[in-house]
Write a protein that holds these residues in place. Structure first.
Motif, short mmCIF file in Angstrom:
data_model
loop_
_atom_site.label_atom_id
_atom_site.label_comp_id
_atom_site.label_asym_id
_atom_site.label_seq_id
_atom_site.Cartn_x
_atom_site.Cartn_y
_atom_site.Cartn_z
N UNK A 1 51.05 5.87 30.64
CA UNK A 1 51.94 6.69 29.99
C UNK A 1 51.15 7.92 29.80
N UNK A 2 52.12 9.16 30.45
CA UNK A 2 51.44 10.38 30.62
C UNK A 2 50.98 10.78 28.86
N UNK A 3 49.61 11.54 28.89
CA UNK A 3 49.40 11.92 27.46
C UNK A 3 50.16 13.03 26.77
N UNK A 4 51.04 13.80 27.64
CA UNK A 4 51.75 14.76 26.83
C UNK A 4 53.23 14.26 26.64
N UNK A 5 53.59 12.90 26.96
CA UNK A 5 54.73 12.24 26.88
C UNK A 5 54.50 10.89 25.85
N UNK A 6 54.25 11.10 24.52
CA UNK A 6 53.66 9.99 23.83
C UNK A 6 54.90 8.94 23.66
N UNK A 7 54.40 7.70 23.65
CA UNK A 7 55.41 6.34 23.53
C UNK A 7 54.61 5.49 22.57
N UNK A 8 55.77 5.15 21.74
CA UNK A 8 55.28 4.29 20.71
C UNK A 8 56.20 2.96 20.72
N UNK A 9 55.64 1.88 20.47
CA UNK A 9 56.42 0.64 20.46
C UNK A 9 55.98 -0.48 19.78
N UNK A 10 56.63 -1.58 19.29
CA UNK A 10 56.10 -2.77 18.79
C UNK A 10 56.18 -3.80 19.70
N UNK A 11 57.09 -3.81 20.81
CA UNK A 11 56.87 -4.75 21.98
C UNK A 11 57.04 -4.40 23.06
N UNK A 12 56.24 -4.93 24.12
CA UNK A 12 56.21 -4.66 25.65
C UNK A 12 56.93 -5.60 25.95
N UNK A 13 57.82 -5.33 27.05
CA UNK A 13 58.75 -6.42 27.82
C UNK A 13 58.54 -6.09 29.19
N UNK A 14 58.30 -7.29 30.09
CA UNK A 14 58.52 -7.14 31.38
C UNK A 14 59.90 -7.94 31.59
N UNK A 15 60.62 -7.26 32.49
CA UNK A 15 62.02 -7.81 32.70
C UNK A 15 62.44 -7.85 34.11
N UNK A 16 62.58 -9.07 34.78
CA UNK A 16 62.68 -9.08 36.21
C UNK A 16 64.28 -9.59 36.14
N UNK A 17 65.06 -8.84 36.85
CA UNK A 17 66.54 -8.68 36.47
C UNK A 17 67.18 -9.42 37.90
N UNK A 18 66.42 -9.64 38.98
CA UNK A 18 66.83 -10.42 40.11
C UNK A 18 66.46 -11.91 39.77
#
Length: 139
Positions: A98-115
């Motif tokens: 995640x770029x330093x100048x684009x802060x991202x906050x989260x409570x959950x990390x999700x890996x999603x395979x749609x296929x």
């Protein structure tokens, strides 16, 4: 804490990708597997609940080494609802930064395979800072 939408066997649950233990070269014994694997249905998800609101700096995914690295292609990685990255090639390790100048906050990390492919990985590491209160975020 972690969970996944499906499982491919008795020993392959989501807790194995956040335990810090892994083997690289081969699958030796069924009862000693150190990776998770979902079934082959579409829209498989693996969720890692962080236990609070964290600023996400990097998510590192360790792909299986002994087979089938290409099934991870197409998997999307989210921090809450925000897309962080997509696996576009077969690799042993993915670093989703995640770029330093684009802060991202989260409570959950999700890996999603749609296929209609499984999620078959060794480990997920989340690098971040926190926890933060929702009214104490740095933009």
């Amino acid at each position: 804490m972690s969970d996944q939408t499906s499982s491919d066997g008795d020993y392959r649950d989501s807790d194995l990708v956040v335990d810090g233990q892994f083997m690289f070269d081969k699958n030796v014994l069924e009862s000693m597997q150190a990776y998770t694997k979902t079934d082959n249905s579409p829209n498989n998800k693996l969720n890692i609940h962080l236990g609070g609101l964290f600023r996400i700096h990097r998510v590192k995914v360790w792909n299986v080494r002994f087979c089938c690295q290409d099934v991870f292609i197409g998997t999307r990685l989210f921090a809450d609802e925000r897309l962080i990255g997509v696996a576009v090639s077969a690799k042993p390790i993915y670093n989703f930064d995640v770029e330093e100048d684009d802060p991202t906050y989260a409570k959950v990390i999700t890996l999603h395979q749609e296929l209609a492919k499984n999620i078959h990985i060794i480990e997920v590491q989340v690098w971040g800072s926190g926890p933060y209160a929702p009214d104490d975020l740095f933009a």
